[in-house]
Design a protein around this motif. Structure first.
Motif, mmCIF file in Angstrom:
data_model
loop_
_atom_site.group_PDB
_atom_site.id
_atom_site.type_symbol
_atom_site.label_atom_id
_atom_site.label_comp_id
_atom_site.label_asym_id
_atom_site.label_seq_id
_atom_site.Cartn_x
_atom_site.Cartn_y
_atom_site.Cartn_z
ATOM 1 N N VAL A 90 1.194 -8.151 0.699
ATOM 2 C CA VAL A 90 1.605 -6.761 0.900
ATOM 3 C C VAL A 90 1.917 -6.591 2.388
ATOM 4 O O VAL A 90 1.083 -6.869 3.229
ATOM 5 N N ASN A 105 -6.912 -0.613 -0.576
ATOM 6 C CA ASN A 105 -6.505 -0.824 -1.965
ATOM 7 C C ASN A 105 -6.956 -2.183 -2.465
ATOM 8 O O ASN A 105 -7.338 -2.338 -3.625
ATOM 9 N N LEU A 108 -10.411 -2.058 -3.527
ATOM 10 C CA LEU A 108 -10.505 -1.436 -4.848
ATOM 11 C C LEU A 108 -10.082 -2.377 -5.954
ATOM 12 O O LEU A 108 -10.615 -2.345 -7.062
ATOM 13 N N GLN A 109 -9.084 -3.214 -5.655
ATOM 14 C CA GLN A 109 -8.562 -4.097 -6.697
ATOM 15 C C GLN A 109 -9.481 -5.292 -6.920
ATOM 16 O O GLN A 109 -9.211 -6.129 -7.766
ATOM 17 N N GLN B 39 -6.061 0.085 -12.163
ATOM 18 C CA GLN B 39 -7.346 -0.336 -11.602
ATOM 19 C C GLN B 39 -8.410 0.706 -11.935
ATOM 20 O O GLN B 39 -8.670 1.611 -11.152
ATOM 21 N N ALA B 42 -10.938 2.159 -9.520
ATOM 22 C CA ALA B 42 -10.626 3.170 -8.509
ATOM 23 C C ALA B 42 -11.116 4.552 -8.935
ATOM 24 O O ALA B 42 -11.310 5.433 -8.106
ATOM 25 N N ALA B 283 2.316 4.635 -0.561
ATOM 26 C CA ALA B 283 2.163 3.246 -0.125
ATOM 27 C C ALA B 283 1.129 2.521 -0.980
ATOM 28 O O ALA B 283 1.324 1.366 -1.378
ATOM 29 N N SER B 284 0.025 3.214 -1.282
ATOM 30 C CA SER B 284 -1.023 2.599 -2.092
ATOM 31 C C SER B 284 -0.491 2.239 -3.470
ATOM 32 O O SER B 284 -0.736 1.157 -3.986
ATOM 33 N N SER B 287 1.357 -0.951 -3.512
ATOM 34 C CA SER B 287 0.586 -2.182 -3.416
ATOM 35 C C SER B 287 -0.181 -2.429 -4.716
ATOM 36 O O SER B 287 -0.457 -3.570 -5.061
ATOM 37 N N PHE B 288 -0.505 -1.360 -5.447
ATOM 38 C CA PHE B 288 -1.129 -1.570 -6.759
ATOM 39 C C PHE B 288 -0.130 -2.142 -7.761
ATOM 40 O O PHE B 288 -0.463 -2.927 -8.619
ATOM 41 N N GLN B 290 2.097 -4.131 -7.039
ATOM 42 C CA GLN B 290 2.393 -5.488 -6.584
ATOM 43 C C GLN B 290 3.889 -5.782 -6.540
ATOM 44 O O GLN B 290 4.362 -6.801 -7.044
#
Lengths: 370, 319
Positions: A90, A105, A108-109, B39, B42, B283-284, B287-288, B290
């Protein structure tokens, strides 16, 4: 290469964030279940289900793009060999806050390890601490973080300067005039390489620096700056520089009609090609040294080895890639036009680097491509 | 001249108004939904805390920007000002708290002074604040030439607080929205503030001192920006002159996304809070999901563009 050096190694005494007993317990159990820590060599515990996230601060220049590609190559290979689960990249847009969010993040993942090329060596310390508290292995490289719970994988830039001066002194029998080409004013890498040069010079009182220019690590700028300075210089016996600027300096000396000094090269394709051509024509001799974008692969294997139970020192120094005459043609054939020599770090090579760091032994040389 | 069309009740216009206010909230809910679906971990006290704590400083900065935009001005210095505050906090707050407080108060005073300069010389705020952004950056570099310093432990501890029911960032967001809504939309001074942006002549004619209103609003914006910087340095535990240049445009974006408008007087504090959270989650979310790294920066822009375009479509007027 943006690498930030900071002398502010400090311990932050933040209270441990409440993770929920479950997570802490899980980390504790994982620790209990890991095999006896290997002292040396490759740790072999099963890491095929482990996941490593790579948080990169910036992907907007060619060096960084090669670096990210190197990571993806090694991760793909390792997944094929069942040495790792998934390991995505990332990239933030050179923004600290964005990168901090990415790392949060990843916590969290539930990644097992997070590898970081940091936008700032201090501003990520808060989130890095959160990751460590969650039982995640954190490895920072090149752009390191100063939070003590993270592992650091980095070059010793001062040794770059020392190797240049030692080679030049041996060739000139300790006596001669040097031209120094620096990188970018105010950059920490530039500062550290130059400091290494000047420290090594103290051992050779008859080597004198007769001129200095800033070449910004690019051939065109170095050529312009050196060409402007040559008329005011006495005879120059050697040029010590920082890579990317060797070819430009060579062009400037060619144009001036002066005898060609020993120019230390920096592993760029144009530098290696010029060196090869001069060698065939005039038996010209020098050597080449530089950092490699594939240092990301070193960080990858360091993280993988820690997950596999290997005991790794908190600071892992990576050897600079040094190319001597006998390996020049092999590296040149392996380097794309416009690129920089970029070795593929195998697990075995990185483990030997870790071993050398653990025992304070000389770092292994990087073998030339076959 | 009054526009007679303004008095004609168009059926559906009220609903459009509500819809457009709900759109950023809807976008935020969709983003959160996707993240929790990818996820599930979270969706916990700890997870939400991690997910949202970086949006707190952006919420505060966006509230500051909202006040300036409500006057019909724009503040291009807020990003470097927040960076300046983090430097002051990281260098002085632990060792010399009184000095740090004095510097920050003086900085708020400079904000108020900027308001006077813009008013009395009739300068465009965009130029003055652009100039100020370099002033703040220069001052930051004087205090802290390279990133570093250390925020005091009590401050980082404060941000680690674990209030009951909801994580701290959620409480702060709710509180900011409630306070902002009361101050701007409900209090009598809020009416004057919005009037000063929308129709300054009318406000002046009814006996209010325009310059006083503007100075108070700028000073309040300065206070909020100082708070943003303090929170940001608590989260990053350090100071960095270049920590938040993105806040300038993100805060403007959050105001517009939340239903504000550059014409002055049209703002929605609740919308701004939601807008700021949407920005920091964009942005988060990526990235989740991917996404490959080369796509991420562009995709972030695309998400925001979609939300904004949706709002314009629903509202049928230009933001």
């Amino acid at each position: 290469m943006q690498s930030t050096a900071s002398s502010l190694f400090r311990v932050s005494t933040r209270r441990t964030p409440l993770l929920g007993a479950a997570l802490a317990l899980a980390a504790l159990l994982a620790l209990q279940a890991s095999p006896a820590r290997a002292e040396d060599g490759v740790a072999k515990a099963d890491t095929s289900q482990k996941r490593i996230g790579f948080s990169n601060s910036y992907a907007g220049n060619s060096f960084r793009q090669v670096m990210v590609k190197s990571w993806q190559d090694v991760a793909t290979q390792a997944r094929k060999d069942r040495l790792i689960g998934d390991s995505p990249v990332v990239s933030a847009n050179n923004s600290v806050t964005e990168q901090a969010a990415h790392i949060q993040n990843m916590i969290l993942q539930g990644y097992d390890a997070i590898v970081i090329l940091a936008a700032s060596d201090t501003a990520l310390n808060g989130v890095v601490k959160q990751a460590c508290d969650a039982g995640i292995v954190v490895v920072s490289f090149a752009g390191i973080v100063t939070q003590p719970c993270a592992y650091q994988v980095n070059y010793d830039w001062a040794s770059y300067g020392k190797q240049e001066i030692d080679y030049v002194a041996q060739r000139l029998k300790g006596k001669g005039n040097l031209l120094e080409i620096r990188g970018i004013a105010g950059d920490s890498t530039d500062r550290d390489i130059s400091a290494g040069i000047h420290k090594a010079l103290k051992n050779y009182p008859d080597l004198k620096i007769v001129g200095m220019v800033y070449g910004q690590w690019t051939a065109a700028v170095a050529q312009k700056e050196v060409a402007g300075l040559i008329p005011s210089l006495p005879q120059v016996d050697a040029v010590v520089d920082q890579g990317g600027d060797g070819y430009g300096a060579a062009r400037a000396f060619e144009a001036s009609g002066r005898p060609m000094p020993i120019i230390v090269m920096g592993n760029r394709q144009d530098e290696l090609a010029w060196w090869k051509q001069q060698h065939t024509q005039k038996q010209y001799e020098t050597f080449s040294i530089s950092a490699t974008p594939s240092i990301s692969q070193v960080a990858f294997w360091v993280a993988q080895q820690i997950l596999a139970g290997r005991k790794v020192p908190k600071y892992v120094e990576v050897p600079l890639l040094r190319i001597d005459a006998r390996d020049r043609d092999a590296w040149l054939a392996d380097t794309p036009a416009g690129g920089v020599a970029n070795p593929f770090y195998t697990q075995g090579l990185v483990v030997s680097i870790i071993d050398a760091n653990a025992h304070r032994k000389p770092l292994p040389a990087i073998p030339a491509p076959k | 001249m009054l526009d007679p069309a303004a008095f004609v009740h168009r059926p559906g216009s009220v609903r459009a108004e509500h819809l457009s206010a709900a759109l950023p909230a809807f976008a935020l809910a969709v983003m959160l939904g996707i993240i929790f679906w990818i996820q599930p971990r979270a969706l916990s006290y700890f997870g939400i805390n991690l997910l949202l704590n970086l949006s707190v400083p952006l919420i505060l900065a966006a509230m500051a920007q909202m006040l300036i935009i409500s006057l019909g001005d724009i503040d291009l210095s807020i990003g470097s000002f927040v960076g300046f505050v983090t430097c002051v906090v990281a260098v002085f707050l632990a060792s010399a708290p009184l000095l740090a407080a004095a510097i920050l108060l003086a900085a708020i005073g400079v904000y108020a002074g900027t308001a006077m300069l813009i008013f009395y010389r009739s300068l465009p705020s965009i130029v003055v604040t652009l100039g100020m952004s370099f002033v703040w950056l220069g001052l930051s570099l004087l205090i802290l030439p390279s990133p570093g310093g250390l925020a005091p432990d009590w401050l980082t501890g404060l941000l680690d607080a674990k209030p009951p029911l909801l994580p701290l960032p959620v409480w702060i967001a709710v509180l900011a929205a409630a306070c902002g809504h009361w101050a701007v939309m409900r209090s009598s001074y809020g009416v004057v503030l919005r009037g000063a942006g929308a129709n300054p002549k009318a406000v002046a004619r009814s006996g209010w001192s325009l310059v006083r209103v503007r100075v108070v609003v700028y000073a309040a914006a300065g206070c909020l920006a100082v708070l943003a910087g303090i929170v940001l340095s608590a989260i990053t535990t350090s100071g960095d002159p270049n920590v938040a240049p993105a806040y300038t445009l993100l805060s403007i974006g959050a105001v517009i996304l939340g239903g504000g408008s550059f014409t002055g007087g049209i703002i929605s504090p609740v919308g701004v809070v939601i807008g700021a959270m949407t920005f920091s989650l964009a942005a988060s979310l990526l990235s989740f999901l991917q996404l490959p790294p080369v796509w991420q920066t562009g995709a972030q822009g695309a998400i925001l563009f979609l939300v904004l375009a949706g709002r314009v479509l629903v509202q049928g007027r230009k933001p």
